[in-house]
Write an enzyme that holds these catalytic residues in place. Structure first.
Site, PDB file in Angstrom:
ATOM      1  N   GLN A 100      -6.009  -2.048   9.681  1.00 14.48           N
ATOM      2  CA  GLN A 100      -5.513  -3.288   9.069  1.00 14.48           C
ATOM      3  C   GLN A 100      -5.999  -4.505   9.853  1.00 14.48           C
ATOM      4  O   GLN A 100      -5.805  -4.596  11.071  1.00 14.48           O
ATOM      5  CB  GLN A 100      -3.974  -3.262   9.038  1.00 14.48           C
ATOM      6  CG  GLN A 100      -3.340  -4.415   8.304  1.00 14.48           C
ATOM      7  CD  GLN A 100      -3.591  -4.364   6.800  1.00 14.48           C
ATOM      8  OE1 GLN A 100      -3.443  -3.324   6.166  1.00 14.48           O
ATOM      9  NE2 GLN A 100      -3.978  -5.494   6.227  1.00 14.48           N
ATOM     10  N   ASP A 121     -11.344   1.547   2.508  1.00 12.98           N
ATOM     11  CA  ASP A 121     -11.582   0.104   2.341  1.00 12.98           C
ATOM     12  C   ASP A 121     -12.993  -0.154   1.818  1.00 12.98           C
ATOM     13  O   ASP A 121     -13.282  -1.239   1.300  1.00 12.98           O
ATOM     14  CB  ASP A 121     -11.426  -0.615   3.692  1.00 12.98           C
ATOM     15  CG  ASP A 121     -10.039  -1.201   3.880  1.00 12.98           C
ATOM     16  OD1 ASP A 121      -9.403  -1.548   2.864  1.00 12.98           O
ATOM     17  OD2 ASP A 121      -9.598  -1.316   5.042  1.00 12.98           O
ATOM     18  N   LYS A 125       0.845  -1.203   0.000  1.00  8.08           N
ATOM     19  CA  LYS A 125       0.000   0.000   0.000  1.00  8.08           C
ATOM     20  C   LYS A 125       0.878   1.250   0.000  1.00  8.08           C
ATOM     21  O   LYS A 125       0.666   2.190  -0.750  1.00  8.08           O
ATOM     22  CB  LYS A 125      -0.923   0.008   1.233  1.00  8.08           C
ATOM     23  CG  LYS A 125      -2.025  -1.034   1.144  1.00  8.08           C
ATOM     24  CD  LYS A 125      -2.727  -1.248   2.473  1.00  8.08           C
ATOM     25  CE  LYS A 125      -3.672  -2.450   2.368  1.00  8.08           C
ATOM     26  NZ  LYS A 125      -4.250  -2.873   3.633  1.00  8.08           N
TER      27      LYS A 125
END
Ligand code: NAP
Length: 290
Positions: free
Chosen positions: A97, A120, A53
């Site tokens: 995460q 997300d 990322k």
């Protein structure tokens, strides 16, 4: 027939060029797209996802921050960190995460991040758009489903009217993907561990998406070579230390028309779509402030 490999590489290259331009345009307006990943503990797989990322974020000119919290952080302290990030005008996208430590798992994790910063695409307000029938890929929708649609579009597969079998009904892949495909006019069958005969479903479909989480789960017996099936392999399983998909590529390659490789297929599409969501989130903020 030897299957065409639907590699993510050319799609990702095109995306990165486009994202870099959009990022630059935002910077000229005074907005530097910035994301923050909240990592709890030291899960090695998480660390590797985060590195990917960070890399793409920096490649397109966005800024990246890691908030690394100890595995035993208290619930309130953890919630306080996320709240602070939600209120920070310098942060446009936040990711918690997964997996987090055991003692944090019964928190309402999908809804912790403010919906406007939820890159997300897991927040109820964002997934609700899928139920409402959206076809708008600039919304903050879950990244793996959105990335799969971008990949199919890039390779020129027409979804309108096509029959698609999605195997796996998780909240992050199978369910949102089946809704997005439906909104895009595909006819979708969503199968799972209680489906009576999965082969009957996959052998009829024009496009098969495997999101099961079992290494080499599907062999040639799942496909009818006359259907010229397009296969999207979402699986990321570890088998003898190697990243392995849900489909046994060697076994099926002469039985299907095209297939995404693992690694190099859905995984990179998910990461680049996350950065696309970040840039889209900032574009919305910038528009709202004009
Ligand atoms: P998950 O939450 O474990 O869901 C797996 C799904 O597969 C469930 O719906 C389950 O059915 C179904 N299933 C399990 N065994 C089955 C069987 N024998 N026959 C038919 N269906 C079966 O997994 P996930 O989070 O969706 O992830 C799936 C895979 O994709 C994993 O390998 C994961 O690592 C990978 N993944 C990859 C990416 C990427 O970017 N490439 C992103 C996310 C996930 P039930 O609901 O009935 O239990």
């Amino acid at each position: 027939m030897t299957a065409k490999l639907l590699s993510a590489a050319p799609v990702v290259d095109q995306f990165k060029r486009d994202l870099a331009e959009r990022c630059q345009a935002l910077k000229l307006k005074g907005f530097t797209p910035s994301m923050c990943v909240v990592l709890v503990g030291d899960n090695p797989a998480s660390q590797s996802y985060i590195r990917n990322k960070r890399r793409i974020c920096e490649e397109v000119g966005a800024s990246f921050r890691l908030e690394h919290l100890p595995a035993d952080i208290g619930r309130n302290e953890f919630l306080g960190h996320v709240k602070e990030l939600n209120q920070d005008p310098g942060i446009h996208g936040i990711i918690v995460q997964l997996p987090v430590s055991e003692h944090l798992r019964n928190l309402d994790l999908p809804n912790l991040v403010h919906p406007a910063k939820d890159i997300d695409g897991f927040h109820g307000q964002n997934t609700q758009q899928l139920y409402a029938g959206t076809r708008d890929l600039s919304l903050l929708l879950p990244c793996t489903p959105k990335g799969i649609i971008h990949l199919l579009n890039f390779y020129g597969y027409n979804l309108k009217g096509s029959s698609v079998a999605v195997i796996g009904r998780s909240a992050i892949v199978g369910k949102p993907l089946s809704m997005l495909l439906t909104n895009l006019d595909a006819t979708v069958t969503l199968a799972h561990s209680q489906t009576k005969d999965i082969r009957e479903v996959t052998r009829q479909a024009e496009i098969v998406v495997a999101a099961v989480g079992k290494a080499r789960f599907m062999d040639r017996s799942y496909f009818n070579s006359e259907r010229r099936t397009v296969v999207i392999d979402v699986g990321m399983n570890s088998l003898n230390g190697k990243l392995t998909g849900d489909v046994d590529l060697d076994d099926v390659k002469d039985f299907v028309a095209a297939i995404t490789p693992v690694p190099g297929g859905v995984g990179p599409m998910t990461v680049v779509t996350l950065i696309d969501n970040l840039i889209s989130a900032v574009e919305r903020t910038a528009k709202g402030m004009q």
